[in-house]
Design an enzyme around this catalytic site. Structure first.
Site, PDB file in Angstrom:
ATOM      1  N   ASP A 103      26.953  37.021  72.435  1.00  0.00           N
ATOM      2  CA  ASP A 103      27.981  36.308  72.033  1.00  0.00           C
ATOM      3  C   ASP A 103      27.360  35.041  70.943  1.00  0.00           C
ATOM      4  OD1 ASP A 103      26.999  34.883  74.121  1.00  0.00           O
ATOM      5  OD2 ASP A 103      29.131  34.363  75.068  1.00  0.00           O
ATOM      6  N   ASP A 106      21.696  30.521  71.234  1.00  0.00           N
ATOM      7  CA  ASP A 106      21.422  28.875  71.282  1.00  0.00           C
ATOM      8  C   ASP A 106      20.205  28.390  71.565  1.00  0.00           C
ATOM      9  OD1 ASP A 106      22.622  26.321  71.784  1.00  0.00           O
ATOM     10  OD2 ASP A 106      22.676  26.337  74.005  1.00  0.00           O
ATOM     11  N   PHE A 155      30.343  22.640  71.044  1.00  0.00           N
ATOM     12  CA  PHE A 155      30.859  23.629  72.068  1.00  0.00           C
ATOM     13  C   PHE A 155      31.815  24.475  71.820  1.00  0.00           C
ATOM     14  CE2 PHE A 155      31.287  25.684  76.176  1.00  0.00           C
ATOM     15  CZ  PHE A 155      29.841  25.891  76.558  1.00  0.00           C
ATOM     16  N   ARG A 168      37.863  32.725  77.446  1.00  0.00           N
ATOM     17  CA  ARG A 168      37.460  33.978  76.805  1.00  0.00           C
ATOM     18  C   ARG A 168      38.326  34.729  76.413  1.00  0.00           C
ATOM     19  NH1 ARG A 168      32.121  34.429  79.201  1.00  0.00           N
ATOM     20  NH2 ARG A 168      31.889  33.763  81.451  1.00  0.00           N
TER      21      ARG A 168
END
Ligand code: IMP
Ligand code: MG
Length: 179
Positions: A103, A106, A155, A168
């Site tokens: 996804d 980071d 975030f 989600r």
């Protein structure tokens, strides 16, 4: 879990859908689609991977698909710094061209760990594809071969991404506003 809302849409579902198609075109144009094994990192990649595979169908490419479940953030929004296998893949990767799908990129720890693991399992090539890239957050050097969007250090949730395993199901990417 902190009090928060997810009302602010960062990337709309139609924008995601268009980018998924163009990403697949990039992946196919780069070659390495013979004996292709697509490995999704769970849980965050499930929606992205499903859309990527539907789009790949246009090119008549027939990948094997498997999933690797790795330990995640838990209920925190900062990385614990360690990656743990919670559920392993079952496919044999000997001579395969592997595409890892995640996804978001980071700190880079998840994908660096996964790439090394799959190469050690005998994959011929290992490439990576992420929907989102938070470039400024990198703790170790890692670049994805294919990425959908570069985003700032916010975030985000939706389209598979979570906060405390929630949100989600959103069809778009939303920014989490903590109160
Ligand atoms: P990395 O190992 O630090 O690159 O982290 C990658 C993983 O961290 C992703 O697969 C996500 O599960 C999680 N992550 C990082 N940033 C976010 C975010 O903004 N929202 C939700 N999950 C995130
Ligand atoms: Mg994840």
């Amino acid at each position: 879990m902190q009090a928060h809302d997810v009302k602010e849409i960062l990337i709309d579902k139609t924008v995601i859908a268009e980018r998924v198609d163009s990403l697949v075109d990039e992946i196919v144009a780069a070659g390495q689609s013979t004996d292709l094994v697509v490995i999704g990192i769970l849980k965050g990649s499930f929606m992205f991977l499903a859309d990527l595979m539907r789009s790949l169908h246009r090119h008549e490419i027939h990948p094997r698909i498997d999933f690797l479940t790795l330990s995640s953030y838990g209920e925190e929004s900062t990385s614990s710094g360690t990656v743990k296998i919670e559920h392993d893949i079952r496919e044999n990767l000997e001579n395969a061209n592997v595409l890892i799908v995640d996804d978001i990129l980071d700190t880079g720890r998840t994908l660096a760990f996964t790439k090394a693991l799959l190469l050690a399992r005998g994959a011929q090539t290992v490439h990576s594809c992420v929907l989102l890239d938070k470039k400024t957050r990198r703790a170790i050097e890692f670049e994805a071969d294919f990425k959908g969007f570069e985003i700032a250090d916010d975030f985000v949730v939706g389209y598979g991404l979570d906060y405390a395993n929630l949100h989600r199901e959103l069809p778009h990417i939303a920014k989490v506003n903590f109160h």
